[in-house]
Design an enzyme around this catalytic site. Structure first.
Site, PDB file in Angstrom:
ATOM      1  N   ARG A   1     -95.218  10.447   2.728  1.00 53.95           N
ATOM      2  CA  ARG A   1     -94.258   9.359   2.858  1.00 53.95           C
ATOM      3  C   ARG A   1     -92.856   9.957   2.950  1.00 53.95           C
ATOM      4  O   ARG A   1     -92.504  10.859   2.176  1.00 53.95           O
ATOM      5  CB  ARG A   1     -94.326   8.410   1.654  1.00 53.95           C
ATOM      6  CG  ARG A   1     -95.483   7.426   1.699  1.00 53.95           C
ATOM      7  CD  ARG A   1     -95.330   6.394   2.828  1.00 53.95           C
ATOM      8  NE  ARG A   1     -96.436   5.462   2.928  1.00 53.95           N
ATOM      9  CZ  ARG A   1     -97.528   5.612   3.690  1.00 53.95           C
ATOM     10  NH1 ARG A   1     -97.665   6.687   4.450  1.00 53.95           N
ATOM     11  NH2 ARG A   1     -98.462   4.692   3.717  1.00 53.95           N
TER      12      ARG A   1
ATOM     13  N   GLU B   1     -87.516   6.047   8.764  1.00 60.26           N
ATOM     14  CA  GLU B   1     -88.286   6.020  10.018  1.00 60.26           C
ATOM     15  C   GLU B   1     -88.642   4.608  10.496  1.00 60.26           C
ATOM     16  O   GLU B   1     -88.985   4.398  11.661  1.00 60.26           O
ATOM     17  CB  GLU B   1     -89.596   6.798   9.840  1.00 60.26           C
ATOM     18  CG  GLU B   1     -90.598   6.077   8.918  1.00 60.26           C
ATOM     19  CD  GLU B   1     -91.909   6.822   8.684  1.00 60.26           C
ATOM     20  OE1 GLU B   1     -91.871   8.038   8.422  1.00 60.26           O
ATOM     21  OE2 GLU B   1     -92.972   6.177   8.757  1.00 60.26           O
TER      22      GLU B   1
ATOM     23  N   HIS C   1     -95.027   9.784  12.632  1.00 54.99           N
ATOM     24  CA  HIS C   1     -95.994   9.211  11.686  1.00 54.99           C
ATOM     25  C   HIS C   1     -97.328   8.985  12.407  1.00 54.99           C
ATOM     26  O   HIS C   1     -97.814   7.857  12.519  1.00 54.99           O
ATOM     27  CB  HIS C   1     -95.466   7.904  11.086  1.00 54.99           C
ATOM     28  CG  HIS C   1     -96.132   7.572   9.774  1.00 54.99           C
ATOM     29  ND1 HIS C   1     -95.513   6.877   8.778  1.00 54.99           N
ATOM     30  CD2 HIS C   1     -97.383   7.843   9.288  1.00 54.99           C
ATOM     31  CE1 HIS C   1     -96.335   6.713   7.749  1.00 54.99           C
ATOM     32  NE2 HIS C   1     -97.484   7.303   8.042  1.00 54.99           N
TER      33      HIS C   1
END
Ligand code: COI
Length: 326
Positions: free
Chosen positions: A232, A261, A293
């Site tokens: 994360r 993000e 991601h």
């Protein structure tokens, strides 16, 4: 039983169809996340399936309950976008998903190797027919110490893969796992911070892990340290990362996730003016690799995410529980 699925991508749709038939459910798929603005559309559904951009706050949970929607499953492993404590208090059932740790673990090792071999720079040069070697001399994983923070399923898998590279592996977790001790030496977090050439995070985002990597810890790391994050973004303070790269303390960053993000990743922003100065600034460094991601994003993981999500709501309704209940 009726399920409303939010944030559905094109590549998930065939699996929604497959598992709707298998679990005998009626499923409606929409692209948007769930917010207060579109909340009313949940009326008449038994449960909802979401991804990480639907922020399930305590107010949203109360509203969902008052609309008679009692079940929510997130097609993610992480659940830092959901107020779990409040959900438990009001009896709003939540489940997360399950997919093999192998995809994220492979991506993690890829980022380590790309960072050690300056692959971002080598790729840039290739695009302009520059085949020089200057500045590309790498380091070999077998000569280095890797510190793994978090030895849950993904951390364990990374450790197992790394064990074939001949590096020294240190591990830190509040709960030690005996399988891990075959390949790695458990130690305290401080030793990981001060003795590792590469540090990779595999821990959930909790109050206690927010900004786990900050200025103070970076300053105590070895010079030229490589930091990897496929967990994360908020585990690492982005300002501290920038300062660490500018000061040449950090040798390389391989980040699949990054603080801030949310308004950028998983969207095509080619023709937009990007206003996130910190991410734009970090991205331009030759020793910083950012991926969007996507470590989770493999064929087997996507199918599993959808299957688990439908299965959880089905099981909540039929049996009152789910094996992925959180
Ligand atoms: C998770 O499963 O927790 C992830 O990070 C993947 C998600 C962004 C789809």
């Amino acid at each position: 039983m009726k399920i409303l699925a939010f944030e559905v991508r094109e590549d998930e749709k065939l699996y929604f169809e497959k598992y709707a038939a298998q679990y005998n459910c009626e499923i409606t798929c929409i692209e948007d996340p769930l917010t207060f603005n579109n909340l009313k559309i949940v009326e008449g559904y038994d449960g909802i399936s979401i991804l990480g951009k639907s922020h399930i706050t305590c107010d949203l949970e109360d509203s969902l309950k008052s609309l008679n929607v009692n079940f929510c499953s997130t097609r993610t492993v992480g659940f830092d976008h959901i107020d779990i404590t409040h959900a438990h208090e009001i009896g709003f059932k939540i489940a997360n998903t399950n997919y093999p740790p192998t995809g994220v673990a492979e991506h993690t090792v890829m980022l380590m190797l790309m960072s050690l071999r300056h692959y971002k720079q080598a790729m840039w040069r290739g695009h302009v027919n520059d085949y020089s070697l200057g500045g590309l001399q790498g380091r070999e994983l077998n000569t280095l110490t890797v510190g793994i923070v978090g030895t849950g399923k993904i951390g364990q898998c990374v450790i197992k893969y790394l064990s074939n590279f001949g590096c020294k592996i240190l591990a830190y977790d509040m709960h030690e796992n005996t399988d891990v001790t075959k390949y790695a030496k458990y130690t305290d977090l401080d030793t990981i911070i001060t003795s590792s050439d590469i540090i990779s995070l595999h821990t959930p985002l909790l109050e206690g892990t927010y900004h786990l990597i900050n200025d103070e810890k970076i300053n105590r790391m070895k010079d030229n340290v490589v930091l990897i994050n496929c967990a994360r973004g908020e585990l690492m303070d982005i300002d501290a990362l920038i300062r660490g790269v500018e000061a040449k303390k950090i040798g390389a960053l391989g980040l699949d996730v990054i603080e801030g993000e949310k308004d950028l990743y998983h969207q095509d922003k080619r023709t937009d003016i990007i206003s996130n100065q910190k991410i734009a600034y970090l991205r331009q460094f030759p020793n910083v690799i950012l991926t969007q991601h996507m470590a989770f994003y493999t064929d087997i993981a996507v199918e599993s995410m959808v299957k688990c999500s439908i299965e959880a709501i089905h099981d909540f309704i039929k049996t009152g529980n789910s094996k992925t209940s959180i």
